[in-house]
Scaffold this motif. Sequence first.
Motif: not given
Length: 299
Positions: A227-253
Motif C-alpha cells: 500500500y505504501h508504494g504501490h497505492f501511493k499511501c506514502n505519508r509514512n510507513k507503518l514502521t514509522e508509526m511506533p504504536v501501530l507498528w508495535a500493535y501490528a507486530r503483537d498481533l503478527f506474533q
Amino acid sequence: MSDNDDMVMVTHFNARITADGPWPAEPGRYRLVVNKACPWASRSLIVRRLMGLEDAISVGVTDPIQDERSWRFTLDPDGRDPVLGIRYLAEAYEAVRPGYDGGVSVPAIVDIASGRLVTNDHNTITIDLATQWSKYARPDAPDLYPQALRPEIDQVIEDLAEDVNLGVYKAGFATTQKAYDEAYQRLFDRLDELENRLSTQRYLVGDSITEADIRFFVTLVRFDVVYHGHFKCNRNKLTEMPVLWAYARDLFQTPGFGDTVDFDHIKEHYYRVHTDVNPSGIVAGGPDLSGWHSPHGRD
C-alpha cells in the motif's frame, strides 16, 4: 481495476451458516476458499485458526494471479481443487446460478456435496465462524465478538472499512487528484486516531482480541509491502508509526495471525494483477520483513 479484483466486494450470495439454520454449521460439510493476497479472505483464515476450526472446515487456496475467469486452483495438482474438483471458483458460483457472469470474490464458502456456493459475504463469514461454530471450536477459543462489546466493535469496524480497509484502495485506484487527496487524507487521519487510541490500550475494543483487531491487522500487514508504494499511501510507513507498528507486530506474533500471512502471494497479486497501477508487472524486491519478528513490548 477489473471486475474480478479483490477490491470489488459486491456481495451476490449472502446466506448465513448458523448453528441451527437452513445452512447448519457441520464439520466436514463446507470448503472455505481463500486467496492469501486478499485481505478480506485473510480475515476468515485468521478467525478459523483462532477458533481452532481447522478440522471442522477445510481450506482451498487459489493462485494469487487471476486470469479472465478470476480465481483459479493452479496451485493444486492438475489445476483442480482436491476437494471440490473444480478448476475455477467461478464454477461454484455457476452451480448456484447457471450462466452467472458477475464478479467472483473470496472468501467463499462452498457446500462440498453439491459444489454450490453458499456465501461470499466477507462481512458475515468471520462473524459466523466466531459465533455459530462454537460447538466445534477449541475449548479455550477466544470470544471474538462478545455480546456486550458488539455496538463498539461494529462502530470501529465501520470506520475501519471506509477509511482504512477500503481507504487504501480508494487512494490506489483513484483516477483524479481530488479523489486521491480525499482518500489519502481520510486514511492517515484515521491511522493517527487509531495510533492515539492504541497508545493507552493493547487492543482496539476491550482487553482481548476481537473482530475489530482482525480487520485492522489485514490492512496493516500489507501496508509497507504494497500500500505504501504501490497505492501511493506514502505519508509514512507503518514502521514509522511506533504504536501501530508495535500493535501490528503483537498481533503478527500471535498464533493465527502471522502464520496465515503469505507475503509472496501478496506481492505477486498486487504488483502483477493491478496492471492499471503497475503496467510493467515488475514485483518490488522489498521491504525487509525481518522486523515483524522483533519484540513488540505490548504485553
